[in-house]
Design an enzyme around this catalytic site. Structure first.
Site, PDB file in Angstrom:
ATOM      1  N   GLU A  12      -3.509  -7.569   5.586  1.00 48.61           N
ATOM      2  CA  GLU A  12      -3.100  -6.688   5.601  1.00 48.61           C
ATOM      3  C   GLU A  12      -2.277  -6.767   6.485  1.00 48.61           C
ATOM      4  OE1 GLU A  12      -5.107  -2.716   7.528  1.00 48.61           O
ATOM      5  OE2 GLU A  12      -3.553  -1.878   7.110  1.00 48.61           O
ATOM      6  N   GLU A  39      -8.880   2.127  -1.617  1.00 46.11           N
ATOM      7  CA  GLU A  39     -10.050   2.032  -0.285  1.00 46.11           C
ATOM      8  C   GLU A  39     -10.701   3.373   0.769  1.00 46.11           C
ATOM      9  OE1 GLU A  39      -7.259   0.656   3.076  1.00 46.11           O
ATOM     10  OE2 GLU A  39      -8.659   0.918   4.382  1.00 46.11           O
ATOM     11  N   GLU A  72     -12.923  -1.417   6.811  1.00 50.02           N
ATOM     12  CA  GLU A  72     -12.375  -1.175   8.297  1.00 50.02           C
ATOM     13  C   GLU A  72     -13.571  -1.252   9.445  1.00 50.02           C
ATOM     14  OE1 GLU A  72      -9.022   0.345   7.059  1.00 50.02           O
ATOM     15  OE2 GLU A  72      -9.510   2.285   8.676  1.00 50.02           O
ATOM     16  N   TYR A 123      -2.520  11.395   5.289  1.00 47.78           N
ATOM     17  CA  TYR A 123      -3.489  10.453   6.088  1.00 47.78           C
ATOM     18  C   TYR A 123      -2.171   9.655   5.347  1.00 47.78           C
ATOM     19  CZ  TYR A 123      -4.823   6.082   6.781  1.00 47.78           C
ATOM     20  OH  TYR A 123      -4.552   5.281   7.034  1.00 47.78           O
ATOM     21  N   ASP A 131      -4.704   3.422   0.144  1.00 47.36           N
ATOM     22  CA  ASP A 131      -6.288   3.893   0.439  1.00 47.36           C
ATOM     23  C   ASP A 131      -6.127   5.386   1.236  1.00 47.36           C
ATOM     24  OD1 ASP A 131      -7.815   4.733   3.221  1.00 47.36           O
ATOM     25  OD2 ASP A 131      -6.558   3.107   4.573  1.00 47.36           O
ATOM     26  N   HIS A 141      -9.159   6.574   3.278  1.00 49.53           N
ATOM     27  CA  HIS A 141      -9.234   7.192   3.650  1.00 49.53           C
ATOM     28  C   HIS A 141     -10.713   8.132   4.201  1.00 49.53           C
ATOM     29  CE1 HIS A 141      -8.098   6.861   8.828  1.00 49.53           C
ATOM     30  NE2 HIS A 141      -7.530   5.403   8.091  1.00 49.53           N
ATOM     31  N   ARG A 199     -13.162  -5.307   3.688  1.00 48.38           N
ATOM     32  CA  ARG A 199     -12.472  -4.993   5.208  1.00 48.38           C
ATOM     33  C   ARG A 199     -12.475  -5.438   6.256  1.00 48.38           C
ATOM     34  NH1 ARG A 199      -8.281  -1.596   5.379  1.00 48.38           N
ATOM     35  NH2 ARG A 199      -7.266  -3.660   5.251  1.00 48.38           N
ATOM     36  N   ARG A 243       0.626  -1.074   0.151  1.00 48.24           N
ATOM     37  CA  ARG A 243       0.095  -0.557   0.097  1.00 48.24           C
ATOM     38  C   ARG A 243       0.921   1.084  -0.173  1.00 48.24           C
ATOM     39  NH1 ARG A 243      -3.795   2.273   4.666  1.00 48.24           N
ATOM     40  NH2 ARG A 243      -1.775   3.604   4.800  1.00 48.24           N
ATOM     41  N   TRP A 277     -11.658  12.552   9.062  1.00 48.62           N
ATOM     42  CA  TRP A 277      -9.678  12.174   9.134  1.00 48.62           C
ATOM     43  C   TRP A 277      -9.962  10.905   8.599  1.00 48.62           C
ATOM     44  CZ3 TRP A 277      -7.482   7.901  10.842  1.00 48.62           C
ATOM     45  CH2 TRP A 277      -5.899   8.068  11.492  1.00 48.62           C
TER      46      TRP A 277
HETATM   47  O1  KDG Z   1      -6.981   3.306  14.247  1.00 49.29           O
HETATM   48  C1  KDG Z   1      -7.576   3.598  12.455  1.00 49.29           C
HETATM   49  C2  KDG Z   1      -6.566   2.469  11.917  1.00 49.29           C
HETATM   50  O2  KDG Z   1      -6.539   1.182  12.158  1.00 49.29           O
HETATM   51  C3  KDG Z   1      -6.887   2.933  10.101  1.00 49.29           C
HETATM   52  O3  KDG Z   1      -6.119   4.475   9.912  1.00 49.29           O
HETATM   53  C4  KDG Z   1      -5.379   2.119   9.715  1.00 49.29           C
HETATM   54  O4  KDG Z   1      -6.703   2.939   7.731  1.00 49.29           O
HETATM   55  C5  KDG Z   1      -6.441   2.283   8.138  1.00 49.29           C
HETATM   56  C6  KDG Z   1      -5.668   0.810   7.222  1.00 49.29           C
HETATM   57  O5  KDG Z   1      -6.080   0.372   6.528  1.00 49.29           O
HETATM   58  O6  KDG Z   1      -4.768   0.170   7.741  1.00 49.29           O
HETATM   59 MG    MG Z   2      -7.613   1.895   6.015  1.00 48.53          MG
END
Ligand code: KDG
Ligand code: MG
Length: 402
Positions: free
Chosen positions: A339, A236, A262, A159, A210, A212, A283, A147, A402
């Protein structure tokens, strides 16, 4: 067989982890992860005040019934706190069952579908060049999938910019750190990152990215389109998934594979995404989605629509979740990828485990249960440290995701 005790253990060997240890009257035990990054104490209270007292005296072999009891019995359903507490109990009970029968979890689930599971690591950098150097390091370590995230020019604390080598730990302060986000600058920058990576590494390694949750569905569609030439393994969290229908718009405009989940707690968070084939990878993982009992339900449902798994495996998921997830990954027929962010040596010492990495794959090991233990004496030497996740604002000060 009866449950004699259930104890919550909080430890901070570099970061906070919450672990539940369930013991039977004859001294057998299983452990489960209950860590919720930045909100650990909420799950501790949920477990200690509301769950543990209901477990004492129950037959630990009745995993499904206990799951249903905790899920339906709370009346207040779902949510990260409730589902992590349920996950901790469920994981500990599967571990206990494996240990008492003397078999690894993958055998309880139905046996292995593969020997090792493909994992991806995190290459993070302040800029494109640094990220590319990190990708190289992962490839040299044998990873087949990486990633890639990089700082965005003019954006403070974008991020994915790492802290330290191999570790990425966003929960960094007792009060949330403020970061800034600029969508136009990010949309301009992200394709340049993957131009550089494909030019340097070709199309052999799998590359992932990602977002995010930072984009609107239309912006996500634009990004997906602009990254099509780079043939990502997945893109992602392109947009927040509370609005599952938002993914329809993204899907209509791009063939870049989409991953999300996630922060999903149950099948209900992704039911439409899956059955309308709006995503390619889900995820959810053991600690996030109510343990193995519910995670395999999600995976079975997903398999009907050819959606594959991609368990979350950031450092805030303890080695206990990693161990349990690897047994799940070894079994699940519609496996996609796992992951794998490495834990610190201190964390690995507190949680001795049977899983191991070799040539881009993780192997769950053959120990009974999930193969992860906790060294309680060592854990006690790392007391809880209050840490929260950062927040993000747009350049004009507006709160953002975030
Ligand atoms: O606690 C937040 C994290 O698990 C996250 O920011 C990690 O986005 C993430 C990832 O894909 O592992
Ligand atoms: Mg993530």
């Amino acid at each position: 067989m009866k449950i004699a005790s259930a104890r919550v253990i909080v430890t901070c060997p570099g970061r906070n982890f919450v672990t539940l240890k369930i013991e039977t009257e004859d001294g057998a035990y299983g452990i489960g992860d209950a860590t919720l990054n930045g909100r650990e104490k909420a799950v501790v209270a949920y477990l200690e005040d509301h769950v543990v007292p209901t477990l004492i005296g129950r037959d630990p072999r009745r995993i499904e019934d206990i799951w249903q009891y905790l899920y339906r019995g709370a009346y207040w359903r779902r949510g990260p706190v409730t589902m992590r507490a349920i996950a901790a109990v469920d994981t500990a009970l599967w571990d206990l069952k494996g240990k008492t029968l003397g078999v690894p979890l993958y055998d309880l689930l139905g046996g292995k579908s593969r020997e090792g599971v493909m994992v991806y690591g995190h290459a993070n950098g302040d800029d494109i060049e640094q990220t590319a150097d990190e990708v190289q390091r992962y490839l040299e370590l044998g990873y087949r999938a990486v990633r890639a995230q990089s700082g965005v020019p003019g954006v403070k604390g974008a991020y994915g910019v790492g802290r330290g080598q191999m570790f990425y730990e966003p929960a960094d302060a007792a009060l949330p750190t403020e970061t800034v986000w600029s969508t136009p600058q990010y949309l301009d920058h992200a394709p340049k990152l993957f131009d550089a990576l494909r030019e340097r590494f070709g199309f052999g390694p799998h590359l992932l990215h990602d977002v995010h949750h930072r984009l609107t569905p239309l912006e996500a569609a634009q990004l997906g389109k602009s990254l099509e030439p780079h043939r990502l393994f997945w893109l992602e969290d392109v947009t927040p998934a509370e609005n599952q229908e938002g993914f329809r718009l993204v899907r209509q405009h791009t063939t870049t594979p989409l991953a999300v989940g996630e922060i999903f707690n149950t099948l209900w968070d992704c039911k439409d995404l899956i059955q309308e084939q709006l995503i390619d990878y889900v995820r959810a993982t053991v600690v996030g989605a109510g343990g193995l009992t519910h995670l395999r339900r999600i995976a079975d449902f997903a398999s009907v629509w050819q959606v594959r798994t991609g368990c979350h495996g950031a450092t805030d998921l303890s080695p206990v979740t990693m161990g349990a997830a690897l047994h799940f990954d070894a079994w699940v027929p519609n496996f996609g990828i796992q992951e794998y962010m490495r834990h610190t040596p201190e964390t690995d010492a507190v949680f001795p485990h049977a899983y191991r990495f070799e040539a881009g794959l993780l192997y769950p090991g053959d120990a009974p249960g999930h193969g992860v233990d906790i060294d309680e004496a060592l854990a006690a030497r790392f007391p809880y440290e209050p840490k929260q996740l950062p927040v993000a604002r747009l350049e004009d000060g507006t709160m953002w995701n975030w």
